[in-house]
Scaffold this motif. Structure first.
Motif, PDB file in Angstrom:
ATOM      1  N   LEU A 135       0.827  -1.202   0.000  1.00 58.25           N
ATOM      2  CA  LEU A 135       0.000   0.000   0.000  1.00 58.25           C
ATOM      3  C   LEU A 135       0.860   1.251   0.000  1.00 58.25           C
ATOM      4  O   LEU A 135       0.547   2.230  -0.696  1.00 58.25           O
ATOM      5  CB  LEU A 135      -0.943   0.004   1.210  1.00 58.25           C
ATOM      6  N   LEU A 136       1.968   1.239   0.750  1.00 55.30           N
ATOM      7  CA  LEU A 136       2.863   2.394   0.756  1.00 55.30           C
ATOM      8  C   LEU A 136       3.447   2.622  -0.638  1.00 55.30           C
ATOM      9  O   LEU A 136       3.526   3.767  -1.108  1.00 55.30           O
ATOM     10  CB  LEU A 136       3.987   2.194   1.767  1.00 55.30           C
ATOM     11  N   VAL A 137       3.825   1.547  -1.301  1.00 59.68           N
ATOM     12  CA  VAL A 137       4.363   1.670  -2.665  1.00 59.68           C
ATOM     13  C   VAL A 137       3.276   2.180  -3.615  1.00 59.68           C
ATOM     14  O   VAL A 137       3.533   3.047  -4.462  1.00 59.68           O
ATOM     15  CB  VAL A 137       4.925   0.322  -3.157  1.00 59.68           C
ATOM     16  N   ALA A 138       2.058   1.662  -3.465  1.00 61.71           N
ATOM     17  CA  ALA A 138       0.953   2.102  -4.328  1.00 61.71           C
ATOM     18  C   ALA A 138       0.665   3.591  -4.146  1.00 61.71           C
ATOM     19  O   ALA A 138       0.449   4.322  -5.123  1.00 61.71           O
ATOM     20  CB  ALA A 138      -0.299   1.280  -4.036  1.00 61.71           C
ATOM     21  N   LEU A 139       0.660   4.051  -2.902  1.00 63.62           N
ATOM     22  CA  LEU A 139       0.425   5.468  -2.633  1.00 63.62           C
ATOM     23  C   LEU A 139       1.524   6.335  -3.249  1.00 63.62           C
ATOM     24  O   LEU A 139       1.241   7.353  -3.893  1.00 63.62           O
ATOM     25  CB  LEU A 139       0.350   5.711  -1.123  1.00 63.62           C
ATOM     26  N   LEU A 185      -6.369   6.218  -3.068  1.00 65.86           N
ATOM     27  CA  LEU A 185      -6.402   7.135  -1.927  1.00 65.86           C
ATOM     28  C   LEU A 185      -7.390   6.644  -0.868  1.00 65.86           C
ATOM     29  O   LEU A 185      -7.090   6.681   0.335  1.00 65.86           O
ATOM     30  CB  LEU A 185      -6.783   8.538  -2.376  1.00 65.86           C
ATOM     31  N   ALA A 186      -8.562   6.179  -1.289  1.00 70.58           N
ATOM     32  CA  ALA A 186      -9.584   5.726  -0.342  1.00 70.58           C
ATOM     33  C   ALA A 186      -9.077   4.583   0.525  1.00 70.58           C
ATOM     34  O   ALA A 186      -9.372   4.515   1.725  1.00 70.58           O
ATOM     35  CB  ALA A 186     -10.839   5.294  -1.102  1.00 70.58           C
ATOM     36  N   ILE A 187      -8.277   3.695  -0.064  1.00 80.06           N
ATOM     37  CA  ILE A 187      -7.705   2.587   0.718  1.00 80.06           C
ATOM     38  C   ILE A 187      -6.665   3.124   1.689  1.00 80.06           C
ATOM     39  O   ILE A 187      -6.581   2.701   2.846  1.00 80.06           O
ATOM     40  CB  ILE A 187      -7.102   1.528  -0.220  1.00 80.06           C
ATOM     41  N   GLY A 188      -5.858   4.088   1.242  1.00 83.91           N
ATOM     42  CA  GLY A 188      -4.888   4.712   2.135  1.00 83.91           C
ATOM     43  C   GLY A 188      -5.560   5.388   3.311  1.00 83.91           C
ATOM     44  O   GLY A 188      -5.064   5.331   4.447  1.00 83.91           O
ATOM     45  N   GLN A 189      -6.707   6.012   3.067  1.00 81.90           N
ATOM     46  CA  GLN A 189      -7.423   6.705   4.144  1.00 81.90           C
ATOM     47  C   GLN A 189      -7.997   5.723   5.163  1.00 81.90           C
ATOM     48  O   GLN A 189      -8.225   6.093   6.313  1.00 81.90           O
ATOM     49  CB  GLN A 189      -8.532   7.575   3.544  1.00 81.90           C
ATOM     50  N   ILE A 190      -8.209   4.479   4.756  1.00 76.85           N
ATOM     51  CA  ILE A 190      -8.700   3.454   5.679  1.00 76.85           C
ATOM     52  C   ILE A 190      -7.564   2.887   6.526  1.00 76.85           C
ATOM     53  O   ILE A 190      -7.652   2.811   7.758  1.00 76.85           O
ATOM     54  CB  ILE A 190      -9.393   2.310   4.912  1.00 76.85           C
ATOM     55  N   TYR A 191      -6.464   2.501   5.863  1.00 72.92           N
ATOM     56  CA  TYR A 191      -5.403   1.764   6.550  1.00 72.92           C
ATOM     57  C   TYR A 191      -4.234   2.630   7.015  1.00 72.92           C
ATOM     58  O   TYR A 191      -3.520   2.254   7.949  1.00 72.92           O
ATOM     59  CB  TYR A 191      -4.870   0.650   5.636  1.00 72.92           C
ATOM     60  N   GLU A 192      -4.012   3.764   6.347  1.00 69.48           N
ATOM     61  CA  GLU A 192      -2.894   4.651   6.708  1.00 69.48           C
ATOM     62  C   GLU A 192      -3.383   6.100   6.735  1.00 69.48           C
ATOM     63  O   GLU A 192      -2.833   6.971   6.062  1.00 69.48           O
ATOM     64  CB  GLU A 192      -1.751   4.503   5.699  1.00 69.48           C
ATOM     65  N   PRO A 193      -4.429   6.395   7.539  1.00 70.55           N
ATOM     66  CA  PRO A 193      -5.049   7.727   7.475  1.00 70.55           C
ATOM     67  C   PRO A 193      -4.120   8.871   7.869  1.00 70.55           C
ATOM     68  O   PRO A 193      -4.299   9.998   7.389  1.00 70.55           O
ATOM     69  CB  PRO A 193      -6.227   7.611   8.448  1.00 70.55           C
ATOM     70  N   ASP A 194      -3.162   8.605   8.734  1.00 69.56           N
ATOM     71  CA  ASP A 194      -2.279   9.667   9.221  1.00 69.56           C
ATOM     72  C   ASP A 194      -0.917   9.677   8.544  1.00 69.56           C
ATOM     73  O   ASP A 194      -0.050  10.473   8.909  1.00 69.56           O
ATOM     74  CB  ASP A 194      -2.087   9.522  10.737  1.00 69.56           C
ATOM     75  N   HIS A 195      -0.725   8.792   7.574  1.00 69.73           N
ATOM     76  CA  HIS A 195       0.584   8.708   6.922  1.00 69.73           C
ATOM     77  C   HIS A 195       0.767   9.896   5.975  1.00 69.73           C
ATOM     78  O   HIS A 195      -0.169  10.307   5.295  1.00 69.73           O
ATOM     79  CB  HIS A 195       0.701   7.399   6.142  1.00 69.73           C
ATOM     80  N   PRO A 196       1.968  10.472   5.937  1.00 68.18           N
ATOM     81  CA  PRO A 196       2.199  11.604   5.033  1.00 68.18           C
ATOM     82  C   PRO A 196       1.942  11.267   3.570  1.00 68.18           C
ATOM     83  O   PRO A 196       1.593  12.152   2.781  1.00 68.18           O
ATOM     84  CB  PRO A 196       3.672  11.970   5.268  1.00 68.18           C
ATOM     85  N   LEU A 197       2.098  10.002   3.188  1.00 69.75           N
ATOM     86  CA  LEU A 197       1.813   9.617   1.809  1.00 69.75           C
ATOM     87  C   LEU A 197       0.329   9.784   1.489  1.00 69.75           C
ATOM     88  O   LEU A 197      -0.033  10.244   0.402  1.00 69.75           O
ATOM     89  CB  LEU A 197       2.231   8.165   1.563  1.00 69.75           C
ATOM     90  N   THR A 198      -0.522   9.419   2.433  1.00 72.49           N
ATOM     91  CA  THR A 198      -1.962   9.554   2.228  1.00 72.49           C
ATOM     92  C   THR A 198      -2.342  11.024   2.087  1.00 72.49           C
ATOM     93  O   THR A 198      -3.118  11.401   1.201  1.00 72.49           O
ATOM     94  CB  THR A 198      -2.736   8.910   3.394  1.00 72.49           C
ATOM     95  N   GLN A 199      -1.790  11.868   2.936  1.00 68.82           N
ATOM     96  CA  GLN A 199      -2.090  13.296   2.872  1.00 68.82           C
ATOM     97  C   GLN A 199      -1.588  13.898   1.563  1.00 68.82           C
ATOM     98  O   GLN A 199      -2.290  14.706   0.930  1.00 68.82           O
ATOM     99  CB  GLN A 199      -1.464  14.037   4.055  1.00 68.82           C
ATOM    100  N   ARG A 200      -0.412  13.500   1.138  1.00 66.66           N
ATOM    101  CA  ARG A 200       0.161  14.062  -0.092  1.00 66.66           C
ATOM    102  C   ARG A 200      -0.667  13.637  -1.304  1.00 66.66           C
ATOM    103  O   ARG A 200      -0.899  14.445  -2.213  1.00 66.66           O
ATOM    104  CB  ARG A 200       1.614  13.629  -0.238  1.00 66.66           C
TER     105      ARG A 200
END
Length: 227
Positions: A135-139, A185-200
């Protein structure tokens, strides 16, 4: 508990750096002759290198994740197999790469994307799940792509050129491409909501959406149809 023998078997920092350097060379061979779609048609290998930069800017330094980011398109776009990835870089890297590889054999593009998103989001219809690092790589992948799209879209507008030619290079067009980034992005907001990658990525999605609306490349009705 880690035993003394186990500790001795763990790769040293220098060995990890050697693997990373090897992957940096490997992708130029794997993507030889391939180019980015937009702008100056840069060699495609500059994209995975950019994805690694995005990860590092977000504080990700895990070697396997960075190697997988370098390799993330080699199976999908090149002649590299997952078996080669595992033999060269280990099973963990293979699993991360597999998690961000759109698989062949589906009747439609929609089914292919559903499988990809499903593995990132708790499991596809076969119960297969991607490692959390995928997921981090996908983001990071989507960040690098969307920021490139924003840059090229702005350049077209500034030069007084239509953006139609730019978006015609993407099978999904402007609306579908935007939606694809929203889906990840929607998946990132579920599993990594506070990660800087999700915000970016969220920032990039919002900016691209406003650019597309402002230039008439998409309409509000197209956005509402996906909600």
């Amino acid at each position: 508990m880690l035993t003394h023998n186990h500790l001795r078997s763990l790769p040293t920092k220098e060995q990890q750096l050697d693997k990373l350097r090897d992957a940096e060379v490997f992708i130029w061979c794997a993507h030889h002759g391939q180019e980015r779609k937009l702008g100056d048609r840069e060699p495609f290998a500059t994209h995975p290198q950019g994805v690694v930069d995005v990860l590092r800017e977000a504080g990700v330094e895990d070697t396997d994740t960075l190697i997988a980011a370098l390799l993330h398109d080699t199976v999908e776009m090149g002649k590299v197999t997952l078996e080669v990835v595992e033999e060269r870089y280990g099973k963990h890297v293979r699993d991360i790469v597999d998690g961000v590889t759109k698989r062949k054999g589906f009747a439609t593009r929609e089914l292919k994307l559903q499988d990809y998103l499903g593995r990132l989001d708790g499991g596809n219809e076969y119960g297969e799940t991607a490692p959390e690092e995928s997921l981090l790589v996908a983001l990071a992948d989507k960040i690098h792509n969307i920021e490139d799209l924003i840059k090229n879209h702005k350049e077209c507008i500034a030069a007084g050129r239509s953006t139609d030619d730019m978006w015609s290079q993407f099978k999904a067009g402007a609306s579908g491409t935007l939606q694809w980034h929203k889906d990840v992005l929607a998946i990132g907001q579920i599993y990594e909501p506070d990660h800087p990658l999700t915000q970016r990525l969220q920032d990039g999605v919002l900016e691209l959406e406003q650019l597309l609306l402002g230039s008439g490349a998409i309409r509000l009705s197209a956005i509402h149809a996906t909600i």
